[in-house]
Motif scaffolding. Sequence first.
Motif, PDB file in Angstrom:
ATOM      1  N   TRP A   1       0.849  -0.752  -0.111  1.00 61.61           N
ATOM      2  CA  TRP A   1      -0.233   0.070  -0.018  1.00 61.61           C
ATOM      3  C   TRP A   1       0.955   1.671  -0.138  1.00 61.61           C
ATOM      4  CZ3 TRP A   1      -4.556  -0.823  -0.623  1.00 61.61           C
ATOM      5  CH2 TRP A   1      -5.635  -2.328  -0.894  1.00 61.61           C
ATOM      6  N   THR A   2       0.515   2.500  -0.661  1.00 61.33           N
ATOM      7  CA  THR A   2       0.493   3.268  -0.543  1.00 61.33           C
ATOM      8  C   THR A   2       0.550   4.533   0.084  1.00 61.33           C
ATOM      9  OG1 THR A   2       2.085   3.406  -2.750  1.00 61.33           O
ATOM     10  CG2 THR A   2       2.231   5.362  -1.832  1.00 61.33           C
ATOM     11  N   LEU A   3       0.797   5.539   1.451  1.00 67.22           N
ATOM     12  CA  LEU A   3       0.072   6.174   2.014  1.00 67.22           C
ATOM     13  C   LEU A   3       0.278   7.574   1.536  1.00 67.22           C
ATOM     14  CD1 LEU A   3       0.214   3.349   3.901  1.00 67.22           C
ATOM     15  CD2 LEU A   3      -1.269   4.849   5.400  1.00 67.22           C
ATOM     16  N   HIS A   4      -0.514   8.138   1.254  1.00 69.20           N
ATOM     17  CA  HIS A   4      -0.264   9.682   1.040  1.00 69.20           C
ATOM     18  C   HIS A   4      -0.779  10.622   1.977  1.00 69.20           C
ATOM     19  CE1 HIS A   4       0.759   8.563  -2.957  1.00 69.20           C
ATOM     20  NE2 HIS A   4      -0.045   8.196  -3.515  1.00 69.20           N
ATOM     21  N   ALA A   5       0.254  11.446   3.211  1.00 70.36           N
ATOM     22  CA  ALA A   5      -0.271  12.512   3.247  1.00 70.36           C
ATOM     23  C   ALA A   5       0.151  13.884   3.666  1.00 70.36           C
ATOM     24  CB  ALA A   5       0.504  11.875   5.025  1.00 70.36           C
ATOM     25  N   VAL A   6      -0.446  14.990   4.041  1.00 72.76           N
ATOM     26  CA  VAL A   6      -0.338  15.979   4.153  1.00 72.76           C
ATOM     27  C   VAL A   6       0.329  16.413   5.336  1.00 72.76           C
ATOM     28  CG1 VAL A   6      -1.716  17.174   2.303  1.00 72.76           C
ATOM     29  CG2 VAL A   6      -2.515  16.674   4.655  1.00 72.76           C
ATOM     30  N   THR A   7       1.587  17.122   5.642  1.00 79.23           N
ATOM     31  CA  THR A   7       2.165  17.814   6.854  1.00 79.23           C
ATOM     32  C   THR A   7       2.456  18.869   6.925  1.00 79.23           C
ATOM     33  OG1 THR A   7       4.118  17.819   6.154  1.00 79.23           O
ATOM     34  CG2 THR A   7       3.663  15.460   7.175  1.00 79.23           C
ATOM     35  N   GLY A   8       2.056  19.875   8.466  1.00 79.64           N
ATOM     36  CA  GLY A   8       2.424  21.128   8.743  1.00 79.64           C
ATOM     37  C   GLY A   8       0.666  21.658   9.471  1.00 79.64           C
ATOM     38  N   PRO A   9       1.141  23.158   9.535  1.00 77.48           N
ATOM     39  CA  PRO A   9      -0.088  23.555  10.059  1.00 77.48           C
ATOM     40  C   PRO A   9      -0.927  23.840   8.795  1.00 77.48           C
ATOM     41  CG  PRO A   9       1.477  24.890  10.401  1.00 77.48           C
ATOM     42  CD  PRO A   9       2.552  23.210  10.270  1.00 77.48           C
ATOM     43  N   ASP A  10      -0.155  24.252   7.859  1.00 74.02           N
ATOM     44  CA  ASP A  10      -0.897  24.544   6.614  1.00 74.02           C
ATOM     45  C   ASP A  10      -1.078  23.605   5.528  1.00 74.02           C
ATOM     46  OD1 ASP A  10      -1.508  27.444   7.345  1.00 74.02           O
ATOM     47  OD2 ASP A  10       0.570  27.593   6.556  1.00 74.02           O
ATOM     48  N   SER A  11      -1.071  21.918   5.728  1.00 75.25           N
ATOM     49  CA  SER A  11      -1.270  20.960   5.120  1.00 75.25           C
ATOM     50  C   SER A  11      -0.228  21.085   3.295  1.00 75.25           C
ATOM     51  CB  SER A  11      -2.430  20.660   4.768  1.00 75.25           C
ATOM     52  OG  SER A  11      -3.115  20.758   5.940  1.00 75.25           O
ATOM     53  N   GLU A  12       1.285  21.888   4.027  1.00 75.31           N
ATOM     54  CA  GLU A  12       1.517  22.136   2.498  1.00 75.31           C
ATOM     55  C   GLU A  12       2.875  21.606   2.449  1.00 75.31           C
ATOM     56  OE1 GLU A  12       4.282  23.422   5.830  1.00 75.31           O
ATOM     57  OE2 GLU A  12       2.105  23.563   5.864  1.00 75.31           O
ATOM     58  N   GLY A  13       3.641  20.232   3.445  1.00 79.38           N
ATOM     59  CA  GLY A  13       3.886  19.323   3.214  1.00 79.38           C
ATOM     60  C   GLY A  13       4.121  17.669   2.676  1.00 79.38           C
ATOM     61  N   PRO A  14       3.884  17.081   1.588  1.00 78.40           N
ATOM     62  CA  PRO A  14       3.445  16.067   1.076  1.00 78.40           C
ATOM     63  C   PRO A  14       4.509  15.185   1.519  1.00 78.40           C
ATOM     64  CG  PRO A  14       4.376  17.195  -0.738  1.00 78.40           C
ATOM     65  CD  PRO A  14       4.543  17.881   0.201  1.00 78.40           C
ATOM     66  N   ALA A  15       3.826  13.683   1.776  1.00 81.55           N
ATOM     67  CA  ALA A  15       4.419  13.027   2.773  1.00 81.55           C
ATOM     68  C   ALA A  15       3.618  11.450   1.638  1.00 81.55           C
ATOM     69  CB  ALA A  15       5.033  12.703   4.230  1.00 81.55           C
TER      70      ALA A  15
END
Length: 488
Positions: free
Chosen positions: A113-127
Amino acid sequence: MPDSSTEPPGSAAAPPFTELAVVGAGPAGLAAAVTAADRGLDVVLLDAADAPGGQYYRAPAPGLGATRPEALHHGWARFAALRSRLDRHRDAGRIRHLAGHQVWAVERAGADWTLHAVTGPDSEGPATLRAGRLLIATGSHERQLPFPGWTLPGVVGAAGAQAMLKAGLVLPGRRIVVAGSGPLLQAVAVSLTRAGARVPALVEAAGYVEYGRAPRVLAADPGRLREGVRHGMALAREGVRVLTHRAVTAVHGTDRVEGVTVSRLDRDWRPLPGTGRRIDCDTLAVGHGLVPQLDLAVGLGCVTRCGADGSAALVLDEDLRTTVPGVWSAGETGGIGGVHLALAEGELAALSVIRDARHGTPGRDADRVTALRRTRRRMRAFAELMGAVHRPGPGWTEWLTTDTEVCRCEEVTAGAIRTAVDDLGAGDSRTVKLLTRAGMGWCQGRTCGFAVRGLAGCAAEAGAPDRRPLACPVPLSVLARAARPEDM
């Protein structure tokens, strides 16, 4: 392993693969992660919050200097033990706890499985993260039923009021009416009174005597019965009037809440004419139970069922496997059942993952698995009873006036929805949405979806899950970067 606070998945130094990804660090996810790590699995625990515990074990922000956060919780010792195990596994490199990572999509990548997440207070960073197995423990959110005046300042969710107290050490008001339906209301009212608020009434749309119609279920779970008795005694000591088979049908005030009208309901939750009585207050904390958060699971194709409370829940086998191979789930996603059930299911799901990773070898956990299955069956039976007792009756829509806002994001009124159904021929919630924009706002129908279906008379949609391509708002820049192979 690298420190999760500085090197999220998808960076060059981070490992591209983990044996088990657990989404959600509430009671179920936390219990699952530490149990799997105990047995030697490599685990990544992802959660949108800054600290583990979920909504139930929500702790005050560190800057508030709270010296006794356990005073606001039941069963804090159990959470403290889980947190200690998490810290040990994290220090030993067996668990990576990725706080501030909100997973917005999961997709199949071959056998993994590949999980995609956003990080940071403004959801600016992909992970991104690859995992061999996935365990979804995304919890729930509060269900709201609209009524005249519910958009007035001073009206808050019942669970929201408790979150304000646990996380911010603040009260939403000084004189607070607690209303809605479900056992959560008792816990909220007790917490508010202990923190210094005056609660003149707890207004329950259903009743408590209905539990007596299932004596075997009650006898099998005496802990829940004792908990209800303790809450009842605490409310009586604080002088809180418990009004059953009643609902807040109007809120009064100009700039904020000044009082509420409480009306008696019939068995279908229709307000009885002439029974309305005003109660003065400066705040209303209202909620009609919790609804499983299923966006990720539904996006993967996991099959759902209609729970006793009328909401969708995942279909799970006795080992917490979903209908999608390689995906497990635990806690409220399988139906609202409370913290003790979530903890048991988290551990049971992790042991099931371990057996799968070891190709079915039960090992030393066979007796524990048997005991957890028995506990789960008992607690699930009570959860179904609880859902049936507090399920909203069809007559609640008669609380609404023509100009009552139902969809707050798009300011769509009950009158507009009724016009779409009666005059324009809308026969389902999707058509209502297209004609009125109800559910097209920021929350994407999470707040108004149940109400829209009720007003539209969509009985065939009862318990049908909402389908959203993204589990949370995601900036276009993140979507663009996630599409590049080099970011995978």
